[in-house]
Design a protein around this motif. Structure first.
Motif, mmCIF file in Angstrom:
data_model
loop_
_atom_site.group_PDB
_atom_site.id
_atom_site.type_symbol
_atom_site.label_atom_id
_atom_site.label_comp_id
_atom_site.label_asym_id
_atom_site.label_seq_id
_atom_site.Cartn_x
_atom_site.Cartn_y
_atom_site.Cartn_z
ATOM 1 N N ASN A 1 0.742 -1.040 0.010
ATOM 2 C CA ASN A 1 0.069 0.037 -0.028
ATOM 3 C C ASN A 1 0.911 1.328 -0.089
ATOM 4 N N VAL A 2 0.633 2.358 -0.591
ATOM 5 C CA VAL A 2 1.108 3.595 -0.517
ATOM 6 C C VAL A 2 0.656 4.152 0.769
ATOM 7 N N SER A 3 1.597 4.595 1.329
ATOM 8 C CA SER A 3 1.275 5.498 2.779
ATOM 9 C C SER A 3 0.419 6.461 2.508
ATOM 10 N N ILE A 4 -0.497 6.782 3.388
ATOM 11 C CA ILE A 4 -1.265 7.842 3.175
ATOM 12 C C ILE A 4 -0.516 9.198 3.684
ATOM 13 N N ASP A 5 0.105 9.180 4.859
ATOM 14 C CA ASP A 5 0.342 10.327 5.253
ATOM 15 C C ASP A 5 2.069 10.716 4.867
ATOM 16 N N LYS A 6 2.613 9.719 4.379
ATOM 17 C CA LYS A 6 4.276 10.011 3.981
ATOM 18 C C LYS A 6 4.298 9.654 2.436
ATOM 19 N N GLY A 7 3.609 8.854 1.917
ATOM 20 C CA GLY A 7 3.884 8.564 0.583
ATOM 21 C C GLY A 7 2.966 9.321 -0.307
ATOM 22 N N LEU A 8 1.653 9.388 -0.192
ATOM 23 C CA LEU A 8 0.939 9.950 -1.117
ATOM 24 C C LEU A 8 0.897 11.581 -1.220
ATOM 25 N N PRO A 9 1.149 12.273 -0.252
ATOM 26 C CA PRO A 9 1.633 13.660 -0.039
ATOM 27 C C PRO A 9 2.940 14.016 -1.153
ATOM 28 N N ASN A 10 3.868 13.269 -1.408
ATOM 29 C CA ASN A 10 5.108 13.385 -2.045
ATOM 30 C C ASN A 10 4.643 13.219 -3.598
ATOM 31 N N LEU A 11 3.612 12.378 -4.015
ATOM 32 C CA LEU A 11 3.315 11.965 -5.162
ATOM 33 C C LEU A 11 2.332 13.207 -5.708
ATOM 34 N N GLU A 12 1.506 13.839 -4.710
ATOM 35 C CA GLU A 12 0.594 14.851 -5.139
ATOM 36 C C GLU A 12 1.331 16.134 -5.677
ATOM 37 N N ALA A 13 2.747 16.158 -5.159
ATOM 38 C CA ALA A 13 3.463 17.295 -5.290
ATOM 39 C C ALA A 13 3.820 17.297 -6.967
ATOM 40 N N LEU A 14 3.559 16.339 -7.794
ATOM 41 C CA LEU A 14 3.789 16.264 -9.034
ATOM 42 C C LEU A 14 2.813 17.157 -9.721
ATOM 43 N N PHE A 15 1.653 17.733 -8.890
ATOM 44 C CA PHE A 15 0.669 18.265 -9.774
ATOM 45 C C PHE A 15 0.787 20.015 -9.268
ATOM 46 N N ASP A 16 0.535 20.712 -10.180
ATOM 47 C CA ASP A 16 0.558 22.254 -9.846
ATOM 48 C C ASP A 16 2.012 22.629 -9.482
ATOM 49 N N LEU A 17 2.949 22.061 -10.633
ATOM 50 C CA LEU A 17 4.380 22.241 -10.238
ATOM 51 C C LEU A 17 4.703 23.476 -11.231
ATOM 52 N N LYS A 18 5.626 24.348 -10.270
ATOM 53 C CA LYS A 18 6.078 25.664 -11.024
ATOM 54 C C LYS A 18 7.452 25.743 -10.869
ATOM 55 N N ALA A 19 8.094 26.566 -11.681
ATOM 56 C CA ALA A 19 9.651 26.715 -11.633
ATOM 57 C C ALA A 19 9.884 27.899 -11.137
ATOM 58 N N ILE A 20 11.257 28.029 -10.955
ATOM 59 C CA ILE A 20 11.796 29.313 -10.316
ATOM 60 C C ILE A 20 11.954 30.320 -11.543
ATOM 61 N N ARG A 21 12.396 29.674 -12.530
ATOM 62 C CA ARG A 21 12.752 30.207 -13.754
ATOM 63 C C ARG A 21 12.927 29.305 -15.176
ATOM 64 N N VAL A 22 12.814 29.716 -16.281
ATOM 65 C CA VAL A 22 12.774 29.071 -17.394
ATOM 66 C C VAL A 22 14.285 29.357 -17.593
ATOM 67 N N VAL A 23 15.222 28.174 -18.079
ATOM 68 C CA VAL A 23 16.436 28.506 -18.241
ATOM 69 C C VAL A 23 16.917 28.345 -19.679
#
Length: 480
Positions: A243-265
């Motif tokens: 199983n994926v951990s609800i408190d430690k695993g899933l939040p790290n995967l959710e960081a894939l969404f709404d991802l923004k850069a500091i700058r375009v290089v």
């Protein structure tokens, strides 16, 4: 009368000091001519709307153009296929449209002290009626709030607010939208917070996971053994089943969404350029398939190894841009499957269990369960066991967890130090947890014969001791 005279004298002294300070201040100040009325370097109310901004600075040359009749939004030629930062472009044009002089310095042909003999930028502003104005941008003034400028065709050096000109020192890529992954149609929970989209599958790879790439899938629904227990539908299916951990695993995967850069290089024109940014053979990769109901679809990301400054380069497949991203915004970058997985091995609901068997080389225990809820009855060896005390023992049994990662396997022919077996009332196959000898204070825990991981040997001792205590009618305490 004497008191009034003293006050008058003090007033004269203070006034005299004020004049002295004022004169001293004027003698030390730069020869900046103060404006009696507002003076504009550019005033669109008189000059007309800006239709074109041509910028030349140390990064190169580019233009910001107003759209043709009926068009929408400012754009930069050559970057039309990329999503612009519309707000940033509009702010740049707006600040130039009403560029006010903060004062001028008359005379003198030596422009070097102002940074205007070799200006940092040359900005040619064109107006809709065909007029033009060229501004040379020099050094920042000592006050930190203004910048020295020169206007083509006019004598002297002008001061302009630094914030009004700072965007003219940027690269063309700085006006490109920095959103790498944007989720459309996000839902919100009752508290008004955004809810990340569901996904069908996520695959994590790259050099960091060269030997153990990770695949995570969404299952159809809760399995029978999770009735009445909070259930996470996301499962790791490669390189292990867990199983994926609800408190430690899933939040790290959710960081894939709404991802923004500091700058375009960099604008990528040749795949060979990926080597320069550590992306030809990426350190870490992430592929998301089937973001349900978000309108996003699937996407793939490549990431470089983090630098000493805590930043990485990142590429989204299909987008010819290389982004600079803070590594702490991509927590999936260096996560293994073990980091993501739920360390609790199994959580069978007690009312679904018909029989709990506990074995060791020296002794075995069998507990038979019937009834549900407050009517639960537990028996062992033909005797009825105190239900509350057994529930405490059951809580300990449920806390079997993987404590640390290992590639070690049990020796061939090794006999378990402890084995826990769950027999279910609905005929579901038996679940078996086996604990094998390993290094000091550790044992190998295997679930249904699958790949084992380390757990503490103290857990084995606790389970066997508490089983004996429960049968003897002695109170026990939960392991955690």
């Amino acid at each position: 009368m004497k008191r009034i005279l003293i006050i008058a004298v003090l007033a004269l002294v203070i006034a005299g000091l004020g004049v002295t300070v004022l004169l001293l201040g004027k003698s030390d100040a730069a020869p900046v001519q103060e404006r009696e009325t507002a003076e504009y370097i550019i005033n669109s109310a008189q000059d007309g709307d800006i239709s074109r901004i041509a910028i030349k600075n140390e990064s190169g040359e580019y233009e910001i153009l107003a759209p043709a009749q009926g068009g929408e939004g400012l754009f930069i030629p050559g970057l039309e296929d990329l999503k612009p930062d519309s707000f940033f472009l509009s702010v740049t044009r707006s600040r130039l449209s009403f560029l006010m002089s903060q004062g001028s310095i008359a005379g003198g042909e030596d422009l070097a002290p102002f940074g205007l003999s070799e200006p940092r930028a040359v900005v040619k502003v064109s107006f809709a009626d065909g007029g033009e104005r060229t501004i040379f941008i020099g050094n920042d003034a000592p006050d930190g709030a203004n910048t020295y400028t020169r206007i083509l065709g006019k004598e002297g050096v002008y001061l302009a607010a630094r914030r009004d000109l700072e965007n003219c020192l940027l690269r063309s890529l700085d006006f490109v939208d920095k959103t790498i992954v944007e989720v459309q149609g996000n839902t919100v929970n009752p508290s008004g917070e955004g809810v990340p989209p569901e996904f069908e599958r996520i695959e994590l790879g790259g050099a960091f996971r060269r030997d153990e790439p990770v695949r995570i899938v969404k299952t159809e629904g809760p399995p029978p053994d999770r009735s009445g227990i909070a259930y996470n539908p996301y499962q790791i299916v490669q390189p292990v089943h867990a199983n994926v951990s609800i408190d430690k695993g899933l939040p790290n995967l959710e960081a894939l969404f709404d991802l923004k850069a500091i700058r375009v290089v960099h604008f990528l024109t040749d795949p060979g350029e990926l080597v320069r940014y550590g992306l030809a053979e990426p350190y870490s990769t992430a592929t998301v398939l089937g973001t349900l109901g978000s309108g996003l679809g699937g996407f793939s990301l490549r990431a470089s190894a983090p630098g000493e400054d805590g930043r990485i380069y990142l590429l989204r497949e299909g987008v010819p841009l290389i982004y600079e991203v803070a590594s702490d915004t991509v927590p999936w970058l260096e996560l293994s499957f073990f980091d993501l997985m739920d360390k609790l091995v199994i959580l069978p609901f007690i009312d679904n269990v018909a029989r709990l068997e506990v074995y060791s080389p020296d002794i075995s225990y069998t507990f038979t369960l019937s009834g549900e809820g407050d009517g639960l009855v537990v028996q062992a060896g033909g005797e009825t066991i105190d239900t509350a005390n057994f529930r405490t023992l059951y809580q300990t049994v449920l806390t079997a967890m993987y404590e640390s990662y290992t590639r070690e396997l049990p020796e061939a022919g090794s006999v378990p130090l402890l084995e826990i077996r769950y027999h279910y009332r609905d005929g579901k196959p038996v679940d078996k947890l086996s604990f094998y000898p390993a290094i000091a204070r550790r044992v190998l825990l295997s679930y249904n014969g699958r790949r084992p991981f380390y757990t503490y040997s103290a857990y084995v001792d606790k389970v066997l001791t508490d089983c004996a205590q429960v049968l003897a009618g002695k109170k026990v305490r939960s392991y955690i």
